[in-house]
Enzyme design. Sequence first.
Site, PDB file in Angstrom:
ATOM      1  N   ASP A  38       0.846  -1.195   0.000  1.00 37.99           N
ATOM      2  CA  ASP A  38       0.000   0.000   0.000  1.00 37.99           C
ATOM      3  C   ASP A  38       0.883   1.248   0.000  1.00 37.99           C
ATOM      4  OD1 ASP A  38      -2.127   1.747   0.242  1.00 37.99           O
ATOM      5  OD2 ASP A  38      -3.115   0.609   1.826  1.00 37.99           O
ATOM      6  N   ASP A  39       0.849   2.011  -1.085  1.00 39.98           N
ATOM      7  CA  ASP A  39       1.640   3.247  -1.193  1.00 39.98           C
ATOM      8  C   ASP A  39       3.145   2.997  -1.143  1.00 39.98           C
ATOM      9  OD1 ASP A  39      -0.815   4.448  -1.206  1.00 39.98           O
ATOM     10  OD2 ASP A  39      -0.463   5.754   0.510  1.00 39.98           O
ATOM     11  N   CYS A  78      -5.559   3.968  -4.542  1.00 38.24           N
ATOM     12  CA  CYS A  78      -5.741   2.617  -4.004  1.00 38.24           C
ATOM     13  C   CYS A  78      -6.949   1.848  -4.524  1.00 38.24           C
ATOM     14  CB  CYS A  78      -5.782   2.695  -2.481  1.00 38.24           C
ATOM     15  SG  CYS A  78      -6.712   4.119  -1.864  1.00 38.24           S
ATOM     16  N   HIS A 141     -11.036  -2.521   0.285  1.00 37.32           N
ATOM     17  CA  HIS A 141     -11.154  -1.203  -0.340  1.00 37.32           C
ATOM     18  C   HIS A 141     -11.980  -1.178  -1.626  1.00 37.32           C
ATOM     19  CE1 HIS A 141     -10.044   2.660   0.917  1.00 37.32           C
ATOM     20  NE2 HIS A 141      -9.084   2.927   0.062  1.00 37.32           N
ATOM     21  N   ASP A 288       0.128  -0.944  -4.901  1.00 35.54           N
ATOM     22  CA  ASP A 288      -1.114  -0.477  -5.526  1.00 35.54           C
ATOM     23  C   ASP A 288      -0.959   0.845  -6.267  1.00 35.54           C
ATOM     24  OD1 ASP A 288      -0.810   1.093  -3.239  1.00 35.54           O
ATOM     25  OD2 ASP A 288      -2.912   0.983  -2.648  1.00 35.54           O
ATOM     26  N   ASN A 289      -0.001   1.666  -5.853  1.00 30.27           N
ATOM     27  CA  ASN A 289       0.274   2.934  -6.537  1.00 30.27           C
ATOM     28  C   ASN A 289       1.611   3.448  -6.037  1.00 30.27           C
ATOM     29  OD1 ASN A 289      -2.403   3.770  -4.502  1.00 30.27           O
ATOM     30  ND2 ASN A 289      -0.383   4.616  -4.020  1.00 30.27           N
TER      31      ASN A 289
END
EC number: 3.1.6.4
Length: 524
Positions: A38-39, A78, A141, A288-289
């Site tokens: 995540d991130d 996300c 999410h 995710d990004n």
Amino acid sequence: MRVVSAATFILLSVTICCSLTENPPNGSSPNIIIMLMDDMGWGDLGVLGQPSKETPNLDAMAAQGMLLTNFYTANPLCSPSRAALLTGRLPVRNGFYTTNAHARNAYTPQEIVGGISKDEILLPEMLKKKGYVSKIVGKWHLGHRPQYLPLEHGFDEWFGSPNCHFGPYNGSVRPNIPVYNNSEMIGRYFEDFKIDLRTGESNLTQMYLMEGIDFIRRQTEAKKPFFLYWAADATHAPVYASKGFLGKSQRGRYGDAVMELDHSAGQILSLLRRLGIEKNTFVFFTSDNGAALMSGPSQGGSNGPFLCGKETTFEGGMREPAIAWWPGHIKEGTVSLQPANVMDLFTTSLSLAGLSPPDDRTLDGLDLTPVLLNGSHQLDNRPIFFYRGNEMMAVRLGPYKAHYWTWSNSREELQHGINFCPGQEVPGVTTHDQKDHTLQPIIFHLGRDPGEKYPLSVLSKEYQEVLRSVSAVVQQHQKTLVPGMPQLNMCDLAVMNWAPPGCEKLGKCLKPPKSAPWKCLWPH
């Protein structure tokens, strides 16, 4: 420049997508593990140049498998990214976008009314056809209302949360986020699952690791093929790590979280070896990004040499760390320059399982097994589309990237200290107003200029040749694009996590306010 025509590309996509789906290696269906961070940024791994060296296990994973240096997400935020992974489709097709304003990032906060559509087919639903047992550990999410939760969309088990771990909240204006075990909540963040915002201490990553390990053991004993979607979120602000990792890195709390996630990945790979199933388990690690530079430096990571970060369609927002690992099948120490996308994991997983992809919808993900198993170059010229909400902002074809729209974030946000490109302003590129370049795209050669700082001269022969090739691909894409029904337009305080399934048993049901829906405001 060697590029393919739009018509040839379509034929190539269909051929590659379906060519190996009926013949997985060794005639068996391998276990599949996708580790989605995540991130976490491209530059957070030691193997990709991070000098603090917090990722010895992931670096070893790359040495034992394949490092994909041109791997992208499908959206710089996300929720849409995760929806794209599990459906193999662009967010603009699967509905994870908004039409409330032009080119706006949207996701699934507590007040969102929508979620993943029942008309979408998710990866675990497909894998059931081959007898796979599927579990998600961590962040979902894709909608928090009961009809949108994982067990309604193909997963057999779930331990984690439907939303980001924001909080704490007092329960009167906004409830704390629930944590689920399968179909019922078992507590809430900050109440039953502690996150100390002052110290950054939380045992959540350890819980996620134990859940993953337990699932792998159980399915191995049952001799069932499994799909584990391990979606830990410790590197998303507010960043956290367990006590044993706090203070251990050179990069503060964020580096501590990276170290713990690296340790967890190492534990999972070691378990596969101890169980003797490593040669029958395909593992893919990515994020995710891009890293959230607006949260830095203590709460955000590194995007290496790339421009900007999360929320933007510059390289730093969408190019991701990516490692494929499958001993005995993927050649050790391989570095692939193949442009690839998180949506490819959907189609590739189906191929490995010996399944044909759904034929009643457009898929954007391609089958990467020729690249992973044979080092094929037949997909080198596939395009990568960069979307922000309902707008195609850019496209990559070969080493070239053409920006049709540019925007970092608004001047109003910038005045309040929010900057998606801190210290990286490129005049005419990192614009704080939405700039339309559709008549004359800004084009970069990412091999010579990975930081997107030096556009090709529009007068050059190179620019004109690239423009002709890219324009044909873009025109074909836009001509055939049928957007899905947008799921991220409406908000309502009444739909927040007031009374999730299972709250009655815990005495944790809260009274919701009266329903008063409104169009969500997405500022960037």
